[in-house]
Design a protein around this motif. Sequence first.
Motif, PDB file in Angstrom:
ATOM      1  N   TYR A 231      44.537  50.910  36.034  1.00  0.00           N
ATOM      2  CA  TYR A 231      45.136  50.100  37.103  1.00  0.00           C
ATOM      3  C   TYR A 231      46.644  50.346  37.163  1.00  0.00           C
ATOM      4  O   TYR A 231      47.228  50.468  38.241  1.00  0.00           O
ATOM      5  CB  TYR A 231      44.838  48.613  36.886  1.00  0.00           C
ATOM      6  CG  TYR A 231      45.277  47.765  38.048  1.00  0.00           C
ATOM      7  CD1 TYR A 231      44.542  47.736  39.231  1.00  0.00           C
ATOM      8  CD2 TYR A 231      46.442  47.009  37.979  1.00  0.00           C
ATOM      9  CE1 TYR A 231      44.952  46.959  40.304  1.00  0.00           C
ATOM     10  CE2 TYR A 231      46.865  46.235  39.050  1.00  0.00           C
ATOM     11  CZ  TYR A 231      46.111  46.213  40.204  1.00  0.00           C
ATOM     12  OH  TYR A 231      46.519  45.465  41.277  1.00  0.00           O
ATOM     13  N   ASP A 291      43.273  37.797  37.078  1.00  0.00           N
ATOM     14  CA  ASP A 291      43.887  38.189  38.352  1.00  0.00           C
ATOM     15  C   ASP A 291      45.411  38.164  38.228  1.00  0.00           C
ATOM     16  O   ASP A 291      46.104  39.027  38.768  1.00  0.00           O
ATOM     17  CB  ASP A 291      43.464  37.217  39.457  1.00  0.00           C
ATOM     18  CG  ASP A 291      41.977  37.315  39.767  1.00  0.00           C
ATOM     19  OD1 ASP A 291      41.401  38.406  39.595  1.00  0.00           O
ATOM     20  OD2 ASP A 291      41.391  36.293  40.174  1.00  0.00           O
ATOM     21  N   THR A 340      51.702  44.818  50.061  1.00  0.00           N
ATOM     22  CA  THR A 340      50.437  45.210  49.429  1.00  0.00           C
ATOM     23  C   THR A 340      49.414  44.079  49.461  1.00  0.00           C
ATOM     24  O   THR A 340      48.225  44.311  49.578  1.00  0.00           O
ATOM     25  CB  THR A 340      50.708  45.580  47.943  1.00  0.00           C
ATOM     26  OG1 THR A 340      51.791  46.499  47.915  1.00  0.00           O
ATOM     27  CG2 THR A 340      49.504  46.220  47.303  1.00  0.00           C
ATOM     28  N   ARG A 341      49.921  42.849  49.312  1.00  0.00           N
ATOM     29  CA  ARG A 341      49.022  41.687  49.259  1.00  0.00           C
ATOM     30  C   ARG A 341      49.290  40.803  50.481  1.00  0.00           C
ATOM     31  O   ARG A 341      49.355  41.321  51.571  1.00  0.00           O
ATOM     32  CB  ARG A 341      49.212  40.959  47.926  1.00  0.00           C
ATOM     33  CG  ARG A 341      48.795  41.841  46.753  1.00  0.00           C
ATOM     34  CD  ARG A 341      49.066  41.226  45.410  1.00  0.00           C
ATOM     35  NE  ARG A 341      48.508  42.090  44.367  1.00  0.00           N
ATOM     36  CZ  ARG A 341      47.613  41.705  43.463  1.00  0.00           C
ATOM     37  NH1 ARG A 341      47.171  40.473  43.464  1.00  0.00           N
ATOM     38  NH2 ARG A 341      47.163  42.548  42.553  1.00  0.00           N
ATOM     39  N   SER A 677      36.513  42.415  41.392  1.00  0.00           N
ATOM     40  CA  SER A 677      37.573  43.291  41.891  1.00  0.00           C
ATOM     41  C   SER A 677      38.872  42.484  41.871  1.00  0.00           C
ATOM     42  O   SER A 677      38.880  41.317  42.258  1.00  0.00           O
ATOM     43  CB  SER A 677      37.245  43.750  43.319  1.00  0.00           C
ATOM     44  OG  SER A 677      38.443  44.108  43.975  1.00  0.00           O
ATOM     45  N   ASP A 679      41.434  42.688  43.707  1.00  0.00           N
ATOM     46  CA  ASP A 679      42.206  42.712  44.957  1.00  0.00           C
ATOM     47  C   ASP A 679      42.627  41.296  45.360  1.00  0.00           C
ATOM     48  O   ASP A 679      42.052  40.306  44.899  1.00  0.00           O
ATOM     49  CB  ASP A 679      41.386  43.365  46.075  1.00  0.00           C
ATOM     50  CG  ASP A 679      40.189  42.521  46.449  1.00  0.00           C
ATOM     51  OD1 ASP A 679      40.334  41.647  47.325  1.00  0.00           O
ATOM     52  OD2 ASP A 679      39.117  42.707  45.838  1.00  0.00           O
TER      53      ASP A 679
END
Length: 877
Positions: A231, A291, A340-341, A677, A679
Amino acid sequence: MRAEDPQIVRLADYRPSDFLIETVDLDVNLHPTATRVTARLSIRPNPDGRERAALVLDGEDLKLVSAAIDGGAIEADALDVSPERLTLANPPRRPFELTIVTEIDPTANTRLMGLYRSNGAYTTQCEAEGFRRITYFLDRPDVLAVYTTRVEGPKDETPVLLSNGNLAETGEAGDGRHFAVWHDPHPKPSYLFALVAGDLGVVEDRFVTASGRDVALKVFVEHGREDRATYAMDAIKRSMRWDEEAFGREYDLDVFMVVAVSHFNMGAMENKGLNVFNDKYVLASPETATDGDYANIEAIIAHEYFHNWTGNRITCRDWFQLCLKEGLTVFRDQEFTSDTRSRPVKRIQDVRNLRAAQFAEDSGPLAHPVRPQAYAEINNFYTPTVYEKGAEVIRMLKVLIGPEAFKAGMDLYFDRHDGQACTIEQFVACFAEVSGRDLDQFMLWYHQAGTPSVEVTTAYDAATKTFTIEATQRVPPTPGQPTKAPAVIPMVVGLVGPDGRDLPLVVGGRKADAVVALTSATTRVTFEGLEQRPVASLFRNFSAPVKLSADLTDDDYLFLAANDPDPFNRWQAGQTVALRNLVARVAALRTGGATPEEPRIADAVGRAFAPGETDHAFAAQVAALPSEGDVAREIGDDVDPDAIHAARRALKGAIAASLADEIAAAYARLQDTGHYSPDAASAGRRALKVSALDYLAADGGAEGVALAKALFDGATNMTDRIMALQVLSLHAAPARDAALDAFAASYGSDPLLMDKWLLIQASAPLPDTLDRVRELTRSRYFDFGNPNRVRSLVGAFGANPTQFNRADGAGYAFVAETARALDARNPQVAARLLGAFKTWRALEPGRRAKAEDALRTLSRASGLSADVGDIVRRALG
Ligand code: 0A1
Ligand code: ZN
C-alpha cells in the motif's frame, strides 16, 4: 546545562555562516559500538561572512580521532576540541580541505538522533541537529553541500547499504565486509543526510516521470513484512503523479527509497532520496491495519515525498523558518488527500485536529507564533502551530489572492528559489509580486501567536432589504505578546435563502465576492437586494483559523445543518448547536440546575443514519458529537473534565434513546460484505457503522455491549476489530477484559498491533485506568526504549480527559514522573509527553494546583535535558 539557564537562540541574531562547505566526502565504517566516520570537507570562506572569523564546527557526544588540513596534521594549539565543538581559531583564508575522523557508538545512542541501531539495523536521523552527532560540521540548514557517501559494513549483518542520491559503486572490502558509494548531486543541508544499513527485505517498482525519467522505487522493511509494504508503494506512485499534475513538480534522482524502522522519534523524515519512516506509517494489511492506518500511511508518504520540493530543493535558511517547509508541505499533503478522497470530509477531519491540537496549544502557556522569534530547544518547535496552523496560513493566502495568483506564486517560488535556503519573507514576496497585493498585514499570521476570536452580529433591514454583517476581531495575549494588532482574516460568506439555496451577494449595486477580508478591529459589510432575512453562513470551508461566535440562533444553525450548500458549514452548524447544548449541560451539572434538553440535535444526527444517506464518511462526521476537548475549549477556564464527560455522555445517551430504532436499522444496513478494501467510501461506511454501534452501546447496557462483542468476535478485518474493542473499552464490563485478553492472545507478537491495545486501555474513561497503565508499563508489551510504545501508553494516557485530569492529581504526577524517568534516555520523546500539560491553566482551581505541583516538582529535578527543561519552564512561565 542546568534547567534554569538555557541558551536562547534568536531570529534577530541570524548571521550568514562565516564558512561554506561545498562538498562532503563521508566514509562510514560501521561497527555496533565503534563506528568510524571520516569526513573530508571542502571548505571556503563565505564572502557574506565575517573576515578573520574562527571556524567553529558543531558536535555532540563526539570523540575526535584525528583532524587534518589539506592532508597535513593540525598543530595542537591551533585546534580546540570538545565533544560539543571543534574550533580552528585561524583557519586558511582560502578554500581548503578539512579531514575529520570521529568515532561514535550507535548502540548506546538511545536518543535516536544521529546514527543509531533499531532492531539490529543502522539508521540515522539528522533533523534538526542530529548530523553533529555523526561528525563535526556546520550543522545549520543554510550550508548546502554535495555529498558522496561510502558506507562499509559486514556482509552478513548489513547486506543492504543505503545513503542519499544515486548508487555510484559497490564492492568487496575484505574480512567479510563490503561497501557502497552513493552520490547525491543536489546540494543539501546536513539535516537531510541519511544512511541505512541492515538486513532488510525490499519491495520494488518503477515510476516514469512526466519528462521520461525512469525512477526505481524501493520500500525496505523487516524481512517477512514485504506483503505489508504494497500500500505504501502504491501511495508513493500516486504521490509522484499528483505532484506533477497539481504542482508541476517532478522527481529528480534515479531512485526513491523508503525505509521502515521500528525506533523513531517522529512520524517520518524526508531525507533526500531516502525517506526514513516510523514503521507504523508504512506497514499495512487488512489483517493488521485499520482504515485510519491506511489513511495515515497515504498522507505521510505523500507528505515526505512532497518535501522533495518544499523542503529539500528549497530549504530553510534557519530553523525559525521551519513553517516554510512544514506548513507548505502539510498544505500540499492535505490537498493530495482532498483530491484522492473526499474534500469536505478531509477538511472536517483537519479542522477537528487543528482545534484539538493547535487551538489547545495556542490558548495555553506553550503558545508561539507560526514563526517563533526565539527558542531554547528547536526539537520542541515541531508543533501543531508550525505544521497545522502553518498550513492554514497558506490556505488563507490562497483564499485571499485567488487560486490563479496562488498557482503563479508557487511557480515563481519554485523558479526563483530552487537550490536556495529561504525565509518566509522570500516565500510571501512571490505571492505579493504575482498578485499585486500588499501582504504586509498578512505577515502578522506568522508573527502573532494566539487564535483570533471573531464576534459577528447580523442585522436585516426589511425597509431597505439589506443585511449587515459586523465582525469584530480580537487576538488574545500570549506569552511574550501582550498586545496584538488586527490580522487580515478572510471570511468567506454565503447567504442562504429560505429554500436552502445561496442568494446572490450584492454590495454597492454590484455582484460581490464571497471573500470578505476583515482587516481592522471591526469590519462591516452590507448586502443588498434581499427580500427576506437570509441565514448567514460564515467562514465557509473554515476559511480562517479563528474562533467564531455569532448571533445566529439555534434555529438558524439547525437550518444550516440541514441546508447549507457549503458541506463544511453544514457539518459545523450541527456541531455548534451540540456544543452550545453541551456547555449548558456542564453548567447545569455544576450548579445543580435543570438539564437543558435540545431534542432537535437528535433530528440532525438522525439524518446521518437515514436510509437515503449515501455519503457515509460525511455522515459519520455529522454523527460524531464535539469532543470533550472541544467543550473544554469552549468553556475556556475553570474547566471540570468530569462534568464535561458526564454532560457528553448524557447527550449521547439522550440521542441514542430517541433514535434507537433508526440507529439499530442503520447498524444492520451498514454491515460489511466480506471483502475488505481500505478505499475512502468503504472506510466511510465502517466509520458510520461504528458510530451507530457507539450510540447503541452508549448506556453500557447488555444489548449494546453484546453487539460490540459480536462485532469483535466476528470481525474479518482489523478496523472492525479495533473499533469494537474501543467501544467495549468504554464500559467496565466483563466482555471488555475478555476481548482484551483475546486480542493479546492473537496479536501478542506484533508490536504495532499491541500498540493499539495499549492505547485503547490508556484511553478508557474508567477509574482504574491509571492503575492499569502503571501495570502495563511493566508488561512484556511495553518498552521504554521504543517511542511508539511510550506514545501508545503514556502519551495516550496524557490525552485521556478524565483520567489524566483525575481530581487527586495522580494522573499529573504519573506523566511528569514518567517524563522525568525517560528524559535521560530520550529527551525528545520525554518532552513530548509533557504536551499533556499544555492546557493546565484552564482547569478548575483544585486540578490546576495539582497540575502545577507536578510541574514544579519536575522543574526542581536535577539534570533535566534542554528539551524537558524548556517545556517545563514555559509551561510554568
Ligand atoms: N521533517 C519531518 C519531521 C521530523 C522532524 C524531526 C525529526 O527528528 C527526530 C524527525 C522527523 C517531517 O515533517 O515529516
Ligand atoms: Zn514535514
